[in-house]
Scaffold this active site. Structure first.
Site, short mmCIF file in Angstrom:
data_model
loop_
_atom_site.label_atom_id
_atom_site.label_comp_id
_atom_site.label_asym_id
_atom_site.label_seq_id
_atom_site.Cartn_x
_atom_site.Cartn_y
_atom_site.Cartn_z
N TYR A 63 0.82 -1.22 0.00
CA TYR A 63 0.00 0.00 0.00
C TYR A 63 0.85 1.26 0.00
O TYR A 63 0.44 2.28 -0.57
CB TYR A 63 -1.01 -0.02 1.16
CG TYR A 63 -2.17 -0.94 0.82
CD1 TYR A 63 -3.16 -0.52 -0.06
CD2 TYR A 63 -2.23 -2.23 1.32
CE1 TYR A 63 -4.19 -1.37 -0.42
CE2 TYR A 63 -3.26 -3.09 0.97
CZ TYR A 63 -4.24 -2.65 0.11
OH TYR A 63 -5.25 -3.49 -0.27
N ARG A 66 1.49 1.71 -3.61
CA ARG A 66 0.27 2.15 -4.32
C ARG A 66 0.01 3.64 -4.03
O ARG A 66 -0.39 4.40 -4.88
CB ARG A 66 -0.96 1.35 -3.88
CG ARG A 66 -0.93 -0.15 -4.10
CD ARG A 66 -1.13 -0.55 -5.54
NE ARG A 66 0.03 -0.26 -6.36
CZ ARG A 66 1.20 -0.92 -6.31
NH1 ARG A 66 1.35 -1.93 -5.48
NH2 ARG A 66 2.20 -0.58 -7.08
N GLN A 96 -15.38 3.15 -6.03
CA GLN A 96 -14.67 2.02 -5.41
C GLN A 96 -13.19 2.33 -5.32
O GLN A 96 -12.43 1.56 -4.75
CB GLN A 96 -14.87 0.76 -6.25
CG GLN A 96 -16.30 0.29 -6.33
CD GLN A 96 -16.46 -0.79 -7.39
OE1 GLN A 96 -16.03 -1.92 -7.21
NE2 GLN A 96 -17.07 -0.44 -8.51
N ASN A 97 -12.79 3.45 -5.94
CA ASN A 97 -11.36 3.77 -5.98
C ASN A 97 -10.88 4.32 -4.64
O ASN A 97 -11.60 5.00 -3.94
CB ASN A 97 -11.07 4.78 -7.08
CG ASN A 97 -11.34 4.19 -8.45
OD1 ASN A 97 -11.46 2.98 -8.57
ND2 ASN A 97 -11.44 5.03 -9.45
N VAL A 98 -9.62 4.04 -4.38
CA VAL A 98 -9.02 4.54 -3.14
C VAL A 98 -8.12 5.74 -3.43
O VAL A 98 -7.64 6.39 -2.51
CB VAL A 98 -8.24 3.41 -2.41
CG1 VAL A 98 -9.21 2.29 -2.02
CG2 VAL A 98 -7.10 2.86 -3.25
N HIS A 114 -14.51 1.93 -0.64
CA HIS A 114 -13.45 1.00 -0.24
C HIS A 114 -12.28 1.68 0.46
O HIS A 114 -11.20 1.12 0.52
CB HIS A 114 -12.97 0.21 -1.47
CG HIS A 114 -14.02 -0.70 -2.02
ND1 HIS A 114 -13.97 -1.25 -3.29
CD2 HIS A 114 -15.18 -1.16 -1.47
CE1 HIS A 114 -15.04 -1.99 -3.49
NE2 HIS A 114 -15.79 -1.95 -2.41
N GLY A 180 -16.04 2.66 -15.71
CA GLY A 180 -14.78 1.98 -15.40
C GLY A 180 -14.87 0.97 -14.29
O GLY A 180 -13.91 0.78 -13.55
N THR A 181 -16.01 0.34 -14.15
CA THR A 181 -16.09 -0.76 -13.19
C THR A 181 -16.74 -1.97 -13.86
O THR A 181 -17.68 -1.81 -14.64
CB THR A 181 -16.84 -0.38 -11.89
OG1 THR A 181 -17.02 -1.55 -11.10
CG2 THR A 181 -18.18 0.27 -12.15
N SER A 182 -16.22 -3.14 -13.54
CA SER A 182 -16.74 -4.37 -14.13
C SER A 182 -18.06 -4.78 -13.50
O SER A 182 -18.72 -5.68 -13.98
CB SER A 182 -15.72 -5.48 -13.95
OG SER A 182 -15.42 -5.62 -12.56
P1 NAD Z 1 -12.15 -4.13 -12.01
O1 NAD Z 1 -10.71 -4.39 -12.27
O2 NAD Z 1 -13.03 -5.23 -11.62
O3 NAD Z 1 -12.79 -3.45 -13.28
C1 NAD Z 1 -12.19 -2.40 -13.97
C2 NAD Z 1 -13.04 -2.12 -15.20
O4 NAD Z 1 -12.50 -0.97 -15.82
C3 NAD Z 1 -13.06 -3.24 -16.22
O5 NAD Z 1 -14.41 -3.60 -16.52
C4 NAD Z 1 -12.39 -2.61 -17.47
O6 NAD Z 1 -13.01 -3.04 -18.68
C5 NAD Z 1 -12.63 -1.15 -17.22
N1 NAD Z 1 -11.65 -0.27 -17.85
C6 NAD Z 1 -10.33 -0.50 -18.07
N2 NAD Z 1 -9.77 0.57 -18.66
C7 NAD Z 1 -10.76 1.51 -18.80
C8 NAD Z 1 -10.81 2.83 -19.33
N3 NAD Z 1 -9.71 3.42 -19.83
N4 NAD Z 1 -12.00 3.48 -19.30
C9 NAD Z 1 -13.12 2.89 -18.79
N5 NAD Z 1 -13.13 1.64 -18.29
C10 NAD Z 1 -11.96 0.97 -18.28
O7 NAD Z 1 -12.12 -3.00 -10.96
P2 NAD Z 1 -13.27 -2.39 -10.06
O8 NAD Z 1 -14.60 -2.79 -10.61
O9 NAD Z 1 -12.97 -0.95 -9.91
O10 NAD Z 1 -13.04 -3.11 -8.64
C11 NAD Z 1 -11.80 -3.40 -8.18
C12 NAD Z 1 -11.37 -3.02 -6.77
O11 NAD Z 1 -9.99 -2.65 -6.85
C13 NAD Z 1 -12.03 -1.88 -6.13
O12 NAD Z 1 -12.46 -2.36 -4.91
C14 NAD Z 1 -10.98 -0.82 -5.86
O13 NAD Z 1 -11.01 -0.45 -4.48
C15 NAD Z 1 -9.66 -1.48 -6.11
N6 NAD Z 1 -8.71 -0.67 -6.93
C16 NAD Z 1 -8.71 0.69 -6.89
C17 NAD Z 1 -7.83 1.43 -7.71
C18 NAD Z 1 -7.84 2.94 -7.63
O14 NAD Z 1 -8.14 3.49 -6.58
N7 NAD Z 1 -7.53 3.65 -8.74
C19 NAD Z 1 -6.99 0.78 -8.58
C20 NAD Z 1 -7.00 -0.62 -8.59
C21 NAD Z 1 -7.87 -1.33 -7.77
#
Ligand code: NAD
Length: 241
Positions: A63, A66, A96-98, A114, A180-182
């Site tokens: 972390y 990160r 969901q982003n941190v 999160h 940007g979330t799956s």
């Molecule tokens: P995920 O990895 O499940 O999904 C990410 C989604 O983003 C995918 O569906 C993908 O197709 C899409 N994607 C990729 N590039 C893209 C773009 N340029 N534009 C739009 N969409 C795009 O991630 P999630 O659903 O966010 O869940 C994952 C967990 O990981 C969360 O709990 C989060 O806390 C954590 N996380 C956070 C960060 C951050 O804070 N930036 C980074 C990595 C993981």
């Protein structure tokens, strides 16, 4: 708490659910790459309470890295376009982003489901939370009660305390955006179902695994930095018409 978000305006409410994909083009990798790893780690080795118990040095180092990486990048056109939407809508971002790229772009109302990478919290009292900016958390760093500090992150298997508030807000949404979330990680993924059935949903994702089974879903099958500005423009035009 709900009143803080809803009482001060009668603009239509837009709830934006964001995930790691919105920050990808800023340079923060998404959670899952094709091997299911996160920066080379199995999430179970770094993002669970059991991992922290078994190997706190590894988890803190992960972390710390990160945090450092997230603070070295800038908000992109998608984060910025959501700020523009505030001219005409009451915009609440449920992320969901941190990372703090929404806040740094200028978004006024952001709920972190999160946790937040730039905060630490006590391992003894979850209400003791500290802003740490870009500082590392090390073994021996203590809260005011003398317990070890940990990242202020919701790990797999832990409760998600902000979900009830996020659900309450989403239930009142006039528009729901999903960027940007799956929609694979629960309970966050369930939020899209909390909005009223006739509320329009807009999804921006170049590779959406599966669209929610609802009739009024519009997919922008593209990256956030192009899809979100287009969607924002169309919502702004719609509001003027
Ligand atoms: P995920 O990895 O499940 O999904 C990410 C989604 O983003 C995918 O569906 C993908 O197709 C899409 N994607 C990729 N590039 C893209 C773009 N340029 N534009 C739009 N969409 C795009 O991630 P999630 O659903 O966010 O869940 C994952 C967990 O990981 C969360 O709990 C989060 O806390 C954590 N996380 C956070 C960060 C951050 O804070 N930036 C980074 C990595 C993981």
């Amino acid at each position: 708490m709900l009143e803080n978000y809803l009482a001060k305006t009668n603009k239509p409410l837009v709830v934006v659910l964001t995930g790691s994909g919105i920050s990808a083009e800023s340079g923060i990798p998404t959670f899952r790459d094709k091997d299911g790893l996160w920066e080379g780690y199995d999430p179970r080795e770094v993002a669970t309470p059991e991992a922290f118990e078994a190997n706190p040095e590894l988890v803190l180092r992960f972390y710390n890295e990160r945090r450092h990486a997230a603070n070295a990048v800038e908000p992109n056109a998608a984060h910025k376009a959501l700020v523009e939407l505030e001219e005409q809508y009451n915009v609440i971002i449920v992320t969901q982003n941190v990372d703090n790229l929404h806040e740094r772009a200028g978004s006024g109302q952001v709920i972190h489901l999160h946790g937040e990478i730039n905060k630490a919290r006590s391992t003894a009292d979850p209400n003791l939370i500290y802003d740490i900016g870009d500082q590392a958390i090390n073994i021996g760093d203590q809260c005011d009660k003398g317990s070890q500090l940990r990242p202020h992150i919701v790990w797999f298997g832990e409760p998600v305390p902000m979900i009830p508030l996020a659900e309450e807000i989403t239930r009142r949404a006039d528009h729901v955006l999903v960027v940007g979330t799956s929609l694979l990680v629960y309970p966050a993924a369930g939020l899209i179902h909390a909005a009223p059935a006739d509320t329009p949903r807009y999804v921006v994702n170049p590779e959406m695994p599966e669209l929610p089974r609802q009739s009024n879903v519009r997919l922008y099958e593209e990256k956030a930095t192009t899809g979100v500005p287009k969607l924002v423009q169309s919502l702004k035009n719609g509001a003027q018409a």
